[in-house]
Design an enzyme around this catalytic site. Structure first.
Site, PDB file in Angstrom:
ATOM      1  N   LYS A 215      -8.843  13.706   1.785  1.00 43.79           N
ATOM      2  CA  LYS A 215      -7.677  12.965   1.405  1.00 43.79           C
ATOM      3  C   LYS A 215      -6.329  13.232   1.722  1.00 43.79           C
ATOM      4  CE  LYS A 215      -5.402  10.028  -0.890  1.00 43.79           C
ATOM      5  NZ  LYS A 215      -5.747   8.375  -0.533  1.00 43.79           N
ATOM      6  N   CYS A 269       2.329   7.666  -1.584  1.00 44.80           N
ATOM      7  CA  CYS A 269       1.043   8.369  -1.045  1.00 44.80           C
ATOM      8  C   CYS A 269       1.519   9.298   0.225  1.00 44.80           C
ATOM      9  CB  CYS A 269      -0.061   7.385  -0.695  1.00 44.80           C
ATOM     10  SG  CYS A 269      -0.478   6.342  -2.425  1.00 44.80           S
TER      11      CYS A 269
HETATM   12  N1  SAJ Z   1       4.438   2.304   7.748  1.00 37.11           N
HETATM   13  C1  SAJ Z   1       5.055   1.971   9.002  1.00 37.11           C
HETATM   14  N2  SAJ Z   1       4.329   1.754  10.192  1.00 37.11           N
HETATM   15  C2  SAJ Z   1       3.148   1.655  10.298  1.00 37.11           C
HETATM   16  C3  SAJ Z   1       2.427   1.737   9.102  1.00 37.11           C
HETATM   17  C4  SAJ Z   1       2.807   1.942   7.783  1.00 37.11           C
HETATM   18  O1  SAJ Z   1       6.347   2.145   9.078  1.00 37.11           O
HETATM   19  O2  SAJ Z   1       2.377   1.535  11.362  1.00 37.11           O
HETATM   20  C5  SAJ Z   1       4.816   2.592   6.599  1.00 37.11           C
HETATM   21  C6  SAJ Z   1       4.773   1.386   5.516  1.00 37.11           C
HETATM   22  O3  SAJ Z   1       5.784   0.582   5.778  1.00 37.11           O
HETATM   23  C7  SAJ Z   1       4.954   1.970   4.322  1.00 37.11           C
HETATM   24  C8  SAJ Z   1       4.437   3.556   4.520  1.00 37.11           C
HETATM   25  O4  SAJ Z   1       4.422   3.611   5.962  1.00 37.11           O
HETATM   26  O5  SAJ Z   1       6.321   2.323   4.036  1.00 37.11           O
HETATM   27  C9  SAJ Z   1       2.973   3.620   4.018  1.00 37.11           C
HETATM   28  O6  SAJ Z   1       2.172   2.452   4.137  1.00 37.11           O
HETATM   29  P1  SAJ Z   1       0.528   2.340   4.539  1.00 37.11           P
HETATM   30  O7  SAJ Z   1       0.416   0.871   4.635  1.00 37.11           O
HETATM   31  O8  SAJ Z   1       0.450   3.206   5.914  1.00 37.11           O
HETATM   32  O9  SAJ Z   1      -0.166   3.104   3.449  1.00 37.11           O
HETATM   33  P2  SAJ Z   1       0.225   3.014   1.807  1.00 37.11           P
HETATM   34  O10 SAJ Z   1       0.765   4.050   1.228  1.00 37.11           O
HETATM   35  O11 SAJ Z   1       0.192   1.714   1.243  1.00 37.11           O
HETATM   36  O12 SAJ Z   1      -1.532   3.659   1.515  1.00 37.11           O
HETATM   37  C10 SAJ Z   1      -1.925   4.775   2.117  1.00 37.11           C
HETATM   38  C11 SAJ Z   1      -3.439   4.512   2.787  1.00 37.11           C
HETATM   39  N3  SAJ Z   1      -3.746   5.717   3.654  1.00 37.11           N
HETATM   40  C12 SAJ Z   1      -3.973   5.733   4.836  1.00 37.11           C
HETATM   41  O13 SAJ Z   1      -3.961   4.497   5.466  1.00 37.11           O
HETATM   42  C13 SAJ Z   1      -4.377   6.865   5.569  1.00 37.11           C
HETATM   43  C14 SAJ Z   1      -4.362   4.127   1.832  1.00 37.11           C
HETATM   44  O14 SAJ Z   1      -5.628   3.984   2.435  1.00 37.11           O
HETATM   45  C15 SAJ Z   1      -4.399   5.208   0.689  1.00 37.11           C
HETATM   46  O15 SAJ Z   1      -5.372   4.932  -0.237  1.00 37.11           O
HETATM   47  C16 SAJ Z   1      -3.040   5.460   0.180  1.00 37.11           C
HETATM   48  O16 SAJ Z   1      -2.128   5.581   1.262  1.00 37.11           O
HETATM   49  C17 SAJ Z   1      -3.132   6.455  -0.920  1.00 37.11           C
HETATM   50  O17 SAJ Z   1      -3.270   5.924  -2.122  1.00 37.11           O
HETATM   51  O18 SAJ Z   1      -3.058   7.472  -0.959  1.00 37.11           O
END
Ligand code: SAJ
Length: 431
Positions: A215, A269
């Site tokens: 994780k 997360c």
């Molecule tokens: N973000 C960027 N650029 C990107 C992708 C995301 O700037 O290309 C930013 C988003 O805007 C946000 C942050 O990163 O601020 C996180 O967003 P996210 O969509 O990547 O992830 P979370 O926090 O919504 O969910 C993550 C996910 N983990 C992964 O993709 C490895 C999800 O599957 C997990 O279940 C979750 O964390 C968790 O609960 O741990």
């Protein structure tokens, strides 16, 4: 024929993971009791309502509550499966705080009986599941708990991280593969039998410690990759290049897939979990630590660029588009957009207007700044400067004709046709 035994499942923590999980498990036919320390959450769920915004969750919760499959309480009861989904925050020194997990585990102890399964889902530092076992063992010396090498425990203890993406939680709870780590293989098999009742994705078993690290690795991987994109965007700014064009063209390479720069990384997360690895192995994690620092630094870079644009347009009203930590959700925790907007509000007061369709009111830090909420149409009408902080669909759909006369800083790259973005702002602003 005797009626089939209806499994009783207790879900501890009715937050962004616990409530959807409780509802999905209830829909599969189990009798689910959701436990939360907040009476208001319990009352809301028992009335068939939800206290969080998530696609389709309201209808699902209403349905399973009406059918008597899900109810909530502040008090634990005897169950067959106990699923812990409480927060694991970081303290100010980035050290993980597992006190909520251990408190939840201790609350289970009085009602545990032979054959029960205890599963931890909260993102946790490696070794936490064993600490859950130890906490229970101290309180229930009459029961036999699992230890590596003793196959015949009376209680199964396992770790199974949630992996769902906010906005797609109900879909991903069912469809994603699950990684199920037992303290012993027998524990893993018991937990596996539970997940098979509602998961369509593959369920793979391993040890609890491996599952914990899996994780953390997933979220650290994403953080590192976003940091790469954010670092590129800062470099592109100093060189006067359009980072979106650079990434779009680089991603035409068959083995390159650069993620999307933004105003920083938010949420509870990805901005938190990598620290669990760093804190456990500080000497071995320069990359993971640096990625965290790069992503945090991006927020300050965005504030500097936004400031330059606002200063270049004296007296012009400014609309900050979005406060959520990512697109199309009402979650504002650890949100870089919120931090940027609040910083600008403190500096420029009533010139700053906030457009956030997912917020009923502005968060507390905006009080007394003079900044005010505004809807998108009014912002496009009244504000000459637009700062895009969140890629909500409703912002993406604004056609060029409605924003062509504005000065724009688009931190999310949602308006690739916006003219003059690179030239508009000071190009030597780094960090
Ligand atoms: N973000 C960027 N650029 C990107 C992708 C995301 O700037 O290309 C930013 C988003 O805007 C946000 C942050 O990163 O601020 C996180 O967003 P996210 O969509 O990547 O992830 P979370 O926090 O919504 O969910 C993550 C996910 N983990 C992964 O993709 C490895 C999800 O599957 C997990 O279940 C979750 O964390 C968790 O609960 O741990």
């Amino acid at each position: 024929m005797a009626p089939k035994h209806q499994t009783k499942v207790a879900v501890l923590g009715l937050g962004y993971i616990g409530l959807p999980t409780a509802a999905v498990v209830a829909r599969s036919g189990a009798a689910v009791l959701g436990i939360d320390i907040h009476q208001t959450v319990v009352d809301t769920v028992n009335s068939g309502g939800v206290h969080i915004e998530e696609v389709d969750l309201d209808a699902l919760v209403q349905g399973v509550v009406q059918r008597g499959l899900l109810r909530a309480s502040t008090q634990i009861e005897r169950s067959d499966v106990f699923l812990i989904a409480v927060p694991t925050p970081c303290d100010d020194d980035h050290a993980p705080d597992i006190s909520h997990v251990l408190a939840a585990a201790r609350s289970i102890a009085p009602v545990l009986k032979i054959g029960d399964v205890v599963i931890l889902e909260s993102t946790s530092p490696v070794g936490t599941t064993e600490q859950v076992r130890d906490a229970l063992e101290v309180l229930r010396p009459d029961l036999k708990f699992p230890h590596a090498g003793n196959g015949a425990a009376e209680i199964a203890v396992a770790y199974c991280p949630e992996r769902v993406l906010p906005g797609r939680i109900l879909v991903e709870l069912i469809d994603n593969d699950r990684c199920i780590g037992g303290i012993t293989p027998r524990c893993a098999r018991k937990a596996l039998a539970f997940y098979r009742t509602f998961v369509r994705g593959a369920c793979v078993t391993t040890t609890a410690r491996v599952a914990e690290m899996v994780k953390l690795s997933e979220n650290a991987f994403r953080d590192v990759n976003i940091a790469f994109a954010n670092e590129l965007s800062i470099v592109a700014d100093t060189m006067g290049l359009d980072v979106w064009e650079v990434i779009k063209l680089a991603n035409r390479h068959p083995r390159v897939n650069i993620l999307t720069p933004g105003p920083g990384v938010g949420g509870h997360c990805i901005a938190v979990d990598p620290w669990f690895i760093v804190s456990a192995a500080p000497e071995q994690t320069p990359l993971i630590r640096t990625a965290r620092e790069v992503n945090d630094k991006k927020i300050h870079h965005v504030i500097a660029r936004a400031t330059a644009l606002i200063e270049a347009n004296p007296g012009v009203p400014v609309a900050c588009l979005g406060l959520a930590f990512k697109a199309n959700i009402d979650d504002f925790r650890e949100s870089p957009a919120r931090l940027v907007a609040a910083t600008l509000a403190r500096k420029y007061g009533s010139r700053i207007r906030i457009v956030e369709p997912y917020a009923a009111q502005l968060p507390r830090e905006f009080e007394g700044t003079g900044a005010s909420p505004i809807d998108l149409d009014a912002a496009l009408e009244d504000c000459g400067v637009l700062i895009v902080l969140v890629d909500h669909d409703v912002f993406k759909s604004v056609p060029l004709a409605e924003r062509s006369r504005h000065a724009v800083y688009d931190t999310r790259g949602i308006w690739p046709d916006q003219p003059g973005q690179v030239e508009q702002v000071g190009l030597r602003l780094v960090g």
